[in-house]
Design an enzyme around this catalytic site. Structure first.
Site, PDB file in Angstrom:
ATOM      1  N   ASP A 192      26.514  35.674   0.930  1.00 41.11           N
ATOM      2  CA  ASP A 192      26.115  37.013   0.523  1.00 41.11           C
ATOM      3  C   ASP A 192      26.883  38.036   1.344  1.00 41.11           C
ATOM      4  OD1 ASP A 192      24.887  37.175   2.968  1.00 41.11           O
ATOM      5  OD2 ASP A 192      22.855  37.467   2.193  1.00 41.11           O
ATOM      6  N   ASN A 242      24.541  50.341   0.200  1.00 40.12           N
ATOM      7  CA  ASN A 242      23.781  51.053  -0.836  1.00 40.12           C
ATOM      8  C   ASN A 242      23.245  52.379  -0.311  1.00 40.12           C
ATOM      9  OD1 ASN A 242      24.079  49.393  -3.052  1.00 40.12           O
ATOM     10  ND2 ASN A 242      22.289  48.119  -2.560  1.00 40.12           N
ATOM     11  N   ASP A 256      27.360  48.133  -6.642  1.00 37.75           N
ATOM     12  CA  ASP A 256      27.792  47.318  -7.789  1.00 37.75           C
ATOM     13  C   ASP A 256      29.302  47.083  -7.748  1.00 37.75           C
ATOM     14  OD1 ASP A 256      25.216  47.210  -8.677  1.00 37.75           O
ATOM     15  OD2 ASP A 256      25.460  48.764 -10.218  1.00 37.75           O
ATOM     16  N   GLU A 266      22.987  40.462  -3.996  1.00 40.07           N
ATOM     17  CA  GLU A 266      24.337  40.316  -3.441  1.00 40.07           C
ATOM     18  C   GLU A 266      24.629  38.879  -3.045  1.00 40.07           C
ATOM     19  OE1 GLU A 266      21.791  41.126   0.213  1.00 40.07           O
ATOM     20  OE2 GLU A 266      21.752  41.501  -1.947  1.00 40.07           O
TER      21      GLU A 266
END
Length: 507
Positions: free
Chosen positions: A371, A379, A388, A414
């Site tokens: 990840d 974010n 994204d 993620e």
């Protein structure tokens, strides 16, 4: 010349798929056409309308109906009606209304000129437009080429021309009734009407369509804004056409036998009439009847074959579209929309299948869980759309590193899972380190800002000793947790099933 043209039609078939019947919309022409197009098309149509009326009157003045013709020793009757050529061509090229209106006005004018009562003349004028409607209905029902290039296209046109001629010849019955013509002349009028229409459609309009339709078709393709495609269920159109063909065959058989029998009966009742002439009339009518009905049988067989091919093609096309839709739905059900990788559901299915294969063959596989480090901070700082973009960028890096046989998926948020079939721990470490280094150098660009990120990875070997496929997945997840705890941007390897924990690998 006509024979050579039809030979050319047979020998030079086109493999282009026929388009569905299109018409020139007068409303779209008026709204979207240029002034030059409106003047040319509407002005030309108006001139053809006047020419049709003039030629219709000429056919009455010149008595061009019911002309006797010797054909192979048999006397037949034929009528010459030039407006038919113009109006049928307009109906086939631009649409039924463009040909039906001048045909109606031309027939109405000659009927009134000949002294037919106006109310009968209004009905009588519908004869040729009715025949044109059959032609148009045929091309709406079955997408057949109108340039007559190819045997199927030519035979289809021949059959439609015959059926349309029979329907339009209903006007002969009104002409006979309203003009009080003797019944002995009725056969000549009726036969002259349908045979004249059929011959003119076949040997004059047919070659004109073969020569001129490619240019008209190209013009229509260049002006889609002026064209309209008739709506409706094609299956109903096919059934209407089949009903029209059947009705035409029955009507032709009944009228031929009824009129020829009536003519023989009248000749027999004449004082001093010999039976020989009556039998000669009956014999000639019978041979004509036999010849035409032989053609009808062939045309009906051809028409049935065309219906079968048309429906078979429609079914095949529907099945192909259904299969494509099913494949698309299957792809959507197993694909992550953001990254294009497999989704979690598909990854679990493939992992289970890989575990079964490992238990069966003992070949083994490796799992890589990974990840994005500090993804929440990305974010919070740049926004979810930027997050994204980072996820998509990492997905592209994974696609660049995996083999064709490997299975890459977005497992959630993620987090990603890569299954490496027939790969041991050392091979999985090499893959993980290559991917980690590639991820370090990747740049995700969002709103003009460059975002860099790193990844942490956990490895586990899938073997026949795993009691279930999720056992190896849980060990890979624990290894990923260890990589995070040890400082991130690193790879940790989980112990094999049933072994004690081992150290970490620092990239």
């Amino acid at each position: 010349m006509l024979g050579l043209l039809y030979f050319f039609c047979f020998m030079v078939p086109s493999h282009d798929p026929p388009l569905r019947y299109r018409t020139l919309s007068p409303w779209k022409l008026w709204r979207h056409g240029t002034p030059g197009e409106r003047a040319l098309l509407l002005g030309g149509w108006g001139l053809l309308l006047l020419l049709s009326i003039a030629l219709g009157l000429a056919s009455v003045i010149g008595r061009w109906s019911g002309l006797p013709l010797q054909l192979g020793g048999v006397q037949v009757y034929i009528s010459i009606y030039p407006p038919l050529l113009i109006c049928l061509w307009l109906s086939l090229c631009w649409g039924w209304g463009w040909g039906a209106v001048p045909a109606y006005l031309a027939t109405l004018s000659l009927a009134l000129y000949a002294g037919m009562p106006w109310y009968w003349a209004l009905l009588f004028a519908c004869a040729n437009p009715l025949g044109f409607a059959i032609m148009v209905m045929g091309y709406q029902a079955i997408a057949m080429r109108r340039d007559l290039r190819g045997l199927s296209a030519l035979l289809f046109y021949v059959q439609l021309s015959f059926v349309a001629s029979i329907f339009s010849s209903s006007g002969a019955l009104l002409w006979w009734y309203t003009n009080g013509i003797d019944r002995t002349a009725m056969l000549a009028i009726w036969q002259g009407w349908w045979l004249g229409s059929f011959v003119q459609s076949l040997f004059i309009v047919g070659p004109l369509m073969a020569l001129g339709w490619p240019a008209i078709d190209a013009w229509q393709a260049r002006h889609p804004a002026l064209m309209s495609t008739p709506a409706g269920d094609p299956r109903r159109a096919v059934l209407r056409l089949l009903a029209a063909v059947t009705a035409a065959v029955i009507a032709y058989g009944f009228l031929t036998l009824h009129l020829s029998s009536a003519q023989v009966e009248l000749l027999r009742r004449l004082p001093g009439a010999a039976l020989g002439p009556a039998l000669e009339v009956m014999l000639q009518s019978s041979w004509v009847f036999f010849g035409v009905f032989s053609l009808i049988v062939l045309f009906m067989a051809f028409f049935g074959y065309q219906l079968f091919v048309h429906w078979q093609h429609s079914v095949d096309q529907l099945l192909a579209e259904l299969q494509h839709a099913n494949r698309s739905l299957e792809t959507l059900a197993h694909t992550d929309a953001l990254t294009g990788l497999l989704n979690r559901r598909a990854a679990d299915e493939r992992l289970l299948a890989e575990w079964h294969r490992t238990v069966r063959t003992g070949s083994g596989a490796a799992l890589v869980m990974l990840d994005i480090d500090h993804f929440k901070q990305i974010n919070d700082r740049y926004g979810h759309l930027a997050g994204d973009t980072v996820i998509r960028t990492l997905a592209q890096a994974i696609k660049a590193e995996v083999r064709e046989m490997d299975i890459a998926s977005r497992y959630g948020g993620e987090e990603f899972l890569v299954i490496l079939p027939q790969t041991g721990t050392q091979g999985a470490r090499g893959f993980a380190e290559r991917l980690r280094r590639r991820a370090e150098t990747c740049e995700a660009v969002h709103a003009g800002e460059v975002i860099r990120s790193t990844i942490s990875l956990g490895l586990a070997e899938l073997s026949a000793r795993d009691p279930a496929h999720l056992s190896a997945l849980d060990r890979a997840d624990q290894a990923l947790y260890s990589a995070k705890k040890a400082g991130r941007n690193r790879t940790e390897c989980a112990p094999a099933a049933g072994e004690a924990p081992s150290g970490a690998l620092r990239a």
